[in-house]
Motif scaffolding. Structure first.
Motif, PDB file in Angstrom:
ATOM      1  N   UNK A 330     -10.330 -11.859 -14.558  1.00 56.88           N
ATOM      2  CA  UNK A 330     -10.064 -11.443 -13.184  1.00 56.88           C
ATOM      3  C   UNK A 330      -8.695 -10.774 -13.069  1.00 56.88           C
ATOM      4  N   UNK A 331      -7.701 -11.328 -13.759  1.00 57.19           N
ATOM      5  CA  UNK A 331      -6.361 -10.746 -13.726  1.00 57.19           C
ATOM      6  C   UNK A 331      -6.372  -9.357 -14.356  1.00 57.19           C
ATOM      7  N   UNK A 332      -7.006  -9.266 -15.522  1.00 55.53           N
ATOM      8  CA  UNK A 332      -7.086  -7.974 -16.211  1.00 55.53           C
ATOM      9  C   UNK A 332      -7.844  -6.960 -15.351  1.00 55.53           C
ATOM     10  N   UNK A 333      -8.949  -7.402 -14.742  1.00 56.84           N
ATOM     11  CA  UNK A 333      -9.730  -6.506 -13.889  1.00 56.84           C
ATOM     12  C   UNK A 333      -8.939  -6.045 -12.673  1.00 56.84           C
ATOM     13  N   UNK A 334      -8.248  -6.975 -12.015  1.00 52.25           N
ATOM     14  CA  UNK A 334      -7.439  -6.608 -10.854  1.00 52.25           C
ATOM     15  C   UNK A 334      -6.302  -5.682 -11.254  1.00 52.25           C
ATOM     16  N   UNK A 335      -5.762  -5.908 -12.453  1.00 54.16           N
ATOM     17  CA  UNK A 335      -4.732  -5.007 -12.961  1.00 54.16           C
ATOM     18  C   UNK A 335      -5.270  -3.600 -13.143  1.00 54.16           C
ATOM     19  N   UNK A 336      -6.520  -3.498 -13.611  1.00 55.24           N
ATOM     20  CA  UNK A 336      -7.161  -2.194 -13.729  1.00 55.24           C
ATOM     21  C   UNK A 336      -7.365  -1.543 -12.370  1.00 55.24           C
ATOM     22  N   UNK A 337      -7.687  -2.366 -11.376  1.00 54.43           N
ATOM     23  CA  UNK A 337      -7.822  -1.851 -10.015  1.00 54.43           C
ATOM     24  C   UNK A 337      -6.501  -1.333  -9.474  1.00 54.43           C
ATOM     25  N   UNK A 338      -5.417  -2.059  -9.763  1.00 57.17           N
ATOM     26  CA  UNK A 338      -4.078  -1.630  -9.354  1.00 57.17           C
ATOM     27  C   UNK A 338      -3.714  -0.308 -10.026  1.00 57.17           C
ATOM     28  N   UNK A 339      -4.035  -0.212 -11.312  1.00 58.32           N
ATOM     29  CA  UNK A 339      -3.764   1.009 -12.078  1.00 58.32           C
ATOM     30  C   UNK A 339      -4.505   2.207 -11.473  1.00 58.32           C
ATOM     31  N   UNK A 340      -5.802   2.010 -11.148  1.00 61.89           N
ATOM     32  CA  UNK A 340      -6.591   3.109 -10.605  1.00 61.89           C
ATOM     33  C   UNK A 340      -6.090   3.520  -9.231  1.00 61.89           C
ATOM     34  N   UNK A 341      -5.612   2.555  -8.450  1.00 63.19           N
ATOM     35  CA  UNK A 341      -5.034   2.870  -7.142  1.00 63.19           C
ATOM     36  C   UNK A 341      -3.774   3.710  -7.316  1.00 63.19           C
ATOM     37  N   UNK A 342      -2.968   3.372  -8.325  1.00 61.96           N
ATOM     38  CA  UNK A 342      -1.781   4.170  -8.635  1.00 61.96           C
ATOM     39  C   UNK A 342      -2.175   5.614  -8.953  1.00 61.96           C
ATOM     40  N   UNK A 343      -3.172   5.763  -9.821  1.00 60.98           N
ATOM     41  CA  UNK A 343      -3.595   7.098 -10.256  1.00 60.98           C
ATOM     42  C   UNK A 343      -4.178   7.897  -9.096  1.00 60.98           C
ATOM     43  N   UNK A 344      -5.094   7.278  -8.336  1.00 59.32           N
ATOM     44  CA  UNK A 344      -5.757   7.988  -7.243  1.00 59.32           C
ATOM     45  C   UNK A 344      -4.803   8.314  -6.089  1.00 59.32           C
ATOM     46  N   UNK A 345      -3.719   7.559  -5.995  1.00 61.35           N
ATOM     47  CA  UNK A 345      -2.724   7.843  -4.960  1.00 61.35           C
ATOM     48  C   UNK A 345      -1.822   9.010  -5.359  1.00 61.35           C
ATOM     49  N   UNK A 346      -1.917   9.404  -6.626  1.00 66.51           N
ATOM     50  CA  UNK A 346      -1.079  10.506  -7.102  1.00 66.51           C
ATOM     51  C   UNK A 346       0.210  10.043  -7.740  1.00 66.51           C
ATOM     52  N   UNK A 347       0.372   8.721  -7.906  1.00 61.43           N
ATOM     53  CA  UNK A 347       1.613   8.188  -8.461  1.00 61.43           C
ATOM     54  C   UNK A 347       1.773   8.600  -9.927  1.00 61.43           C
ATOM     55  N   UNK A 348       0.670   8.551 -10.673  1.00 61.77           N
ATOM     56  CA  UNK A 348       0.751   8.930 -12.073  1.00 61.77           C
ATOM     57  C   UNK A 348       1.200  10.369 -12.241  1.00 61.77           C
ATOM     58  N   UNK A 349       0.643  11.252 -11.423  1.00 60.41           N
ATOM     59  CA  UNK A 349       1.039  12.654 -11.478  1.00 60.41           C
ATOM     60  C   UNK A 349       2.498  12.822 -11.054  1.00 60.41           C
ATOM     61  N   UNK A 350       2.934  12.014 -10.087  1.00 60.00           N
ATOM     62  CA  UNK A 350       4.323  12.059  -9.644  1.00 60.00           C
ATOM     63  C   UNK A 350       5.267  11.694 -10.781  1.00 60.00           C
ATOM     64  N   UNK A 351       4.926  10.616 -11.508  1.00 64.03           N
ATOM     65  CA  UNK A 351       5.745  10.205 -12.646  1.00 64.03           C
ATOM     66  C   UNK A 351       5.794  11.309 -13.690  1.00 64.03           C
ATOM     67  N   UNK A 352       4.648  11.956 -13.922  1.00 69.04           N
ATOM     68  CA  UNK A 352       4.580  13.038 -14.904  1.00 69.04           C
ATOM     69  C   UNK A 352       5.482  14.202 -14.490  1.00 69.04           C
ATOM     70  N   UNK A 353       5.442  14.585 -13.203  1.00 68.01           N
ATOM     71  CA  UNK A 353       6.237  15.703 -12.730  1.00 68.01           C
ATOM     72  C   UNK A 353       7.731  15.393 -12.748  1.00 68.01           C
ATOM     73  N   UNK A 354       8.091  14.180 -12.323  1.00 69.41           N
ATOM     74  CA  UNK A 354       9.508  13.807 -12.300  1.00 69.41           C
ATOM     75  C   UNK A 354      10.066  13.691 -13.709  1.00 69.41           C
ATOM     76  N   UNK A 355       9.278  13.102 -14.619  1.00 64.72           N
ATOM     77  CA  UNK A 355       9.770  12.875 -15.982  1.00 64.72           C
ATOM     78  C   UNK A 355      10.032  14.183 -16.727  1.00 64.72           C
ATOM     79  N   UNK A 356       9.389  15.281 -16.277  1.00 61.85           N
ATOM     80  CA  UNK A 356       9.624  16.574 -16.924  1.00 61.85           C
ATOM     81  C   UNK A 356      11.067  17.024 -16.770  1.00 61.85           C
ATOM     82  N   UNK A 357      11.722  16.565 -15.707  1.00 66.74           N
ATOM     83  CA  UNK A 357      13.115  16.954 -15.460  1.00 66.74           C
ATOM     84  C   UNK A 357      14.105  15.936 -16.023  1.00 66.74           C
TER      85      UNK A 357
END
Length: 465
Positions: A330-357
């Motif tokens: 359940x913890x691992x699954x909820x962690x996956x849900x948290x991860x997908x929420x991060x990605x779908x919110x655009x957070x992953x792309x934000x980290x990618x764009x910021x880290x380029x600088x």
């Protein structure tokens, strides 16, 4: 590519569930993680519930519609459980069979019988590393503590001189080497190759465990010189058995999935032809699920039958092995849900764009994020899952080896400085009869050494391969 990584990349190509800017997304991430930390540390809420609520909080702060947040969370939860749930279950069954049949005790006793006094810390780290391959950390601790206490008492050793190497072996396997839950989830999240990650994980684990185990235990024994607590020496599982599996059969069963997965990785490199019959056979035999399933089935005959277990007894072991992992799944699954929420919110792309600088390397960034979450929540698994979700987009343009190193950087960071908000901290404290201060001087520093050494080795390897 794994099912989860494919879904992750697909998610990056669709419209985000929110149009929030970088500033709002950054605040949303901090708020979501803060909610998780607060619920776990202050209100002692189960990590599954904390991750679920934290995901909803993240979406709310990011300004996303609640129905879309729920969809992202449930999709991530389902994909994660589908990707690693069966592997965790098979690993739990194998670990339970190993313990109940006396196979683990057979390995321990055989190696100890061939060890001299000076080599005992090295023997303990070897035992813990081998035993730790198929076992969860907590199970490994419960299994090895009686051995550690008995060796320390009978040989008149400092408890820390024997205990620290054993704990180091277990902890390094838990954080860096699949099929443990943390590394498996990170591998799925960043789309890394399991065989390559396993091979590089073992390569990083060996020097790390030597430094954090036998070498550090010399100093730990000086700082905290305590005897083995008599009250904590329990009965060993095999004492109730009339017979138990042989050393060779037990060791073969433990190492079988590792051999199969490494063989697949080697054949993939040497042959490199998806249509080749040999490679296709190894692709099936060396897949994590088949490798672990094979080991479990072999274990029925190499562990269960030699111990004199009936079919009913073996069935009961399987059932008992599965029961304790419900919370972990359940913890691992909820962690996956948290991860997908991060990605779908655009957070992953934000980290990618910021880290380029930024001038900070992606591997170091992954390590630092995992360290921060580990210090805040106390959970290596939560740290691994959350950090993997944040840095997953960075792996898109990475080579196979560097994607594997990204997983190891996350795993290394997730082990940093275990303290009072970590269940493992209290487990070690109570079993060894230590004070809080003594536990910090030994266990907490050992975990920090593992994290820093492994992180440094990962960065070094990234320059060489």
């Amino acid at each position: 590519m794994t099912r989860l990584s494919a879904e992750m990349l697909a998610a990056d190509t669709v419209e985000p569930i929110t149009t929030a800017g970088h500033a709002q997304l950054g605040i949303a991430v901090l708020a979501g993680i803060a909610v998780i930390v607060l619920l776990i540390t202050k209100y002692k809420l189960h990590a599954f519930l904390a991750l679920t609520i934290g995901s909803l909080a993240l979406g709310a702060f990011a300004g996303a519609p609640l129905d879309k947040v729920i969809t992202s969370f449930t999709a991530g939860l389902g994909a994660t459980v589908a990707g690693v749930g069966v592997l965790i279950a098979l690993g739990a069954i194998l670990g339970k069979m190993l313990a109940d049949s006396g196979g683990a005790d057979e390995i321990v006793d055989t190696i100890l019988a061939r060890s001299s006094g000076r080599s005992m810390p090295w023997t303990m780290v070897l035992i813990a590393s081998v035993i730790g391959l198929p076992l969860f950390f907590e199970v490994g601790v419960v299994l090895l503590i009686p051995v550690v206490l008995m060796v320390a008492k009978r040989g008149n050793y400092s408890l820390m001189r024997i205990g620290i190497p054993a704990l180091a072996g277990l902890s390094v396997m838990h954080g860096l080497v699949p099929p443990h839950p943390g590394p498996l989830v990170a591998i799925d999240a960043v789309g890394a190759n399991l065989g390559v990650t396993l091979a590089l994980g073992v390569l990083v684990a060996i020097p790390t465990v030597v430094i954090a185990g036998p070498l550090f235990s010399r100093y730990a024994a000086r700082w905290v010189d305590v005897p083995a607590p008599e009250r904590m020496i329990p009965q060993r599982p095999s004492e109730e058995l009339e017979k138990r599996p042989s050393f060779a059969a037990t060791l073969t069963t433990i190492l079988l999935p590792v051999i199969l997965m490494l063989s697949k990785a080697l054949v993939d490199i040497v042959v490199d032809d998806p249509e080749n019959a040999v490679q296709r056979v190894f692709d099936v035999a060396g897949s994590p699920m088949i490798a672990l399933l094979t080991s479990v089935l072999v274990g029925i005959f190499t562990l269960g039958r030699p111990a004199g277990f009936s079919k009913e007894r073996i069935s009961g072991i399987v059932e008992k092995g599965l029961a304790p992992i419900a919370g972990i799944l359940l913890i691992v699954g909820a962690g996956g849900g948290f991860k997908q929420t991060l990605i779908d919110s655009g957070v992953g792309q934000m980290v990618l764009e910021i880290s380029e600088d930024w001038s900070i390397p992606a591997l170091l960034l992954a390590w630092l994020i995992a360290v921060a979450i580990r210090l805040a929540t106390g959970s290596a698994t939560v740290a691994t899952i959350s950090a993997a979700g944040l840095v997953a987009p960075l792996a898109a343009d990475m080579s196979t080896t560097h994607a594997a190193l990204l997983v190891l950087a996350i795993g290394a960071g997730s082990l940093f400085f275990s303290h009072v908000n970590d269940a493992g901290f209290w487990l070690v404290k109570e079993y060894f009869g230590l004070s809080v201060g003594q536990t910090i001087k030994t266990w907490s520093i050992m975990e920090t050494i593992i994290s820093v050494v492994a992180g440094a080795l990962v960065l070094l390897l990234s320059l060489l391969i």
